[in-house]
Write a protein that holds these residues in place. Structure first.
Motif, short mmCIF file in Angstrom:
data_model
loop_
_atom_site.label_atom_id
_atom_site.label_comp_id
_atom_site.label_asym_id
_atom_site.label_seq_id
_atom_site.Cartn_x
_atom_site.Cartn_y
_atom_site.Cartn_z
N PRO A 93 6.40 -3.74 4.60
CA PRO A 93 6.52 -3.59 3.14
C PRO A 93 7.60 -4.48 2.52
O PRO A 93 7.45 -4.91 1.38
CB PRO A 93 6.86 -2.11 2.94
N ASP A 94 8.65 -4.76 3.28
CA ASP A 94 9.71 -5.63 2.75
C ASP A 94 9.21 -7.06 2.56
O ASP A 94 9.53 -7.71 1.57
CB ASP A 94 10.94 -5.63 3.66
N TYR A 95 8.42 -7.56 3.52
CA TYR A 95 7.84 -8.90 3.37
C TYR A 95 6.89 -8.93 2.17
O TYR A 95 6.93 -9.85 1.36
CB TYR A 95 7.05 -9.30 4.63
N VAL A 96 6.04 -7.93 2.08
CA VAL A 96 5.07 -7.88 0.98
C VAL A 96 5.80 -7.88 -0.36
O VAL A 96 5.46 -8.66 -1.26
CB VAL A 96 4.15 -6.65 1.13
N ALA A 97 6.83 -7.05 -0.49
CA ALA A 97 7.58 -6.98 -1.75
C ALA A 97 8.28 -8.30 -2.05
O ALA A 97 8.24 -8.79 -3.19
CB ALA A 97 8.59 -5.85 -1.68
N TYR A 103 6.28 -15.13 -5.21
CA TYR A 103 5.06 -15.93 -5.36
C TYR A 103 3.96 -15.15 -6.06
O TYR A 103 3.60 -14.06 -5.58
CB TYR A 103 4.53 -16.36 -3.99
N PRO A 104 3.37 -15.69 -7.12
CA PRO A 104 2.15 -15.07 -7.65
C PRO A 104 1.07 -15.13 -6.56
O PRO A 104 0.85 -16.17 -5.97
CB PRO A 104 1.77 -15.96 -8.83
N GLY A 105 0.50 -14.02 -6.25
CA GLY A 105 -0.50 -13.99 -5.18
C GLY A 105 0.05 -13.47 -3.87
O GLY A 105 -0.70 -13.25 -2.92
N GLY A 106 1.35 -13.29 -3.79
CA GLY A 106 1.96 -12.65 -2.62
C GLY A 106 1.96 -13.46 -1.35
O GLY A 106 2.07 -14.68 -1.36
N LEU A 107 1.81 -12.77 -0.24
CA LEU A 107 1.94 -13.34 1.09
C LEU A 107 0.63 -13.99 1.52
O LEU A 107 -0.33 -13.32 1.90
CB LEU A 107 2.36 -12.25 2.08
N THR A 108 0.60 -15.31 1.44
CA THR A 108 -0.56 -16.10 1.84
C THR A 108 -0.10 -17.20 2.79
O THR A 108 1.11 -17.43 2.95
CB THR A 108 -1.24 -16.78 0.63
#
Length: 168
Positions: A93-97, A103-108
Motif C-alpha cells: 500500500p505504501d508503494y501504491v500511495a 504519477y497520474p496513473g499510479g504504479l506502471t
C-alpha cells in the motif's frame, strides 16, 4: 533502488551491486550474477550516469530507461518480469500511495522506470576531487593519482573516455 523486491528472488536490489558508499559499484574485478557465478564484466559506477551518452560496456544501449529495464529482466542480474514485479509492488500500500501521489496513473512500468532512473540521475559528483582536478585544481589529486590519470591517457583510454564524465 534499495528494494530487493525488484529482483525475482527478492534478494537483490540495485544497491546490491551499486554501493553508494563504495564508489557506486561493488568493487569487484568481475560482478557476481544472481546465482553467485562470476559475470563477464565488472559493475560500472552508478554515479554520473546522467552524463552518459550510451550504456553497457559496448555502448549498445542508448537510454538509461532501456538500461534499467534490461537489468531488471536480465537472468544474471534481477531476473524479473513486469507482471511479477508490478504485482509485488502493487501489493504494498505504501508503494501504491507514493506512486499515486507522484504519477497520474499510479504504479506502471513507465512510472517505475522513471522513478528508478530519476533517482540514478540524481547521483552526481560535481565536486569530487577528480572533478576539481579536471577544472584545473591540480592539487586536488595526489601525485600518484595524477600519474594514474596520465597512464589512462597514455594507454589510449581517453580516446573514448573523455569530457566531464571521463568514465562514461
Amino acid at each position: 533502488f534499495h528494494d530487493p523486491r525488484l529482483s525475482h528472488n527478492n534478494e537483490r536490489a540495485c544497491v546490491t551491486c551499486h554501493r553508494l558508499a563504495q564508489g557506486g559499484d561493488d568493487g569487484l574485478p568481475l560482478a557476481r550474477a544472481a546465482d553467485g557465478a562470476l559475470y563477464s564484466r565488472n559493475t560500472p559506477t552508478i554515479f554520473n550516469v546522467a552524463l552518459n551518452t550510451r550504456y553497457r560496456w559496448e555502448g549498445a544501449v542508448r537510454t538509461l530507461e532501456a538500461e534499467a529495464e534490461a537489468i531488471l529482466h536480465h537472468p544474471a542480474m534481477m531476473h524479473t518480469t513486469w507482471p511479477e514485479l508490478l504485482a509485488k509492488l502493487r501489493a504494498d500500500p505504501d508503494y501504491v500511495a507514493a506512486f499515486n501521489t507522484a504519477y497520474p496513473g499510479g504504479l506502471t512500468r513507465e512510472h517505475l522506470l522513471d522513478a528508478l532512473t530519476t533517482y540514478a540521475r540524481s547521483l552526481l559528483t560535481p565536486n569530487a576531487r577528480f572533478d576539481r582536478y579536471l577544472r584545473g585544481q591540480h592539487e586536488a589529486l595526489s601525485a600518484e593519482e595524477q600519474r594514474g590519470y596520465q597512464l589512462f591517457k597514455a594507454y589510449g583510454c581517453a580516446a573514448c573516455h573523455q569530457g566531464i564524465n571521463v568514465g562514461g
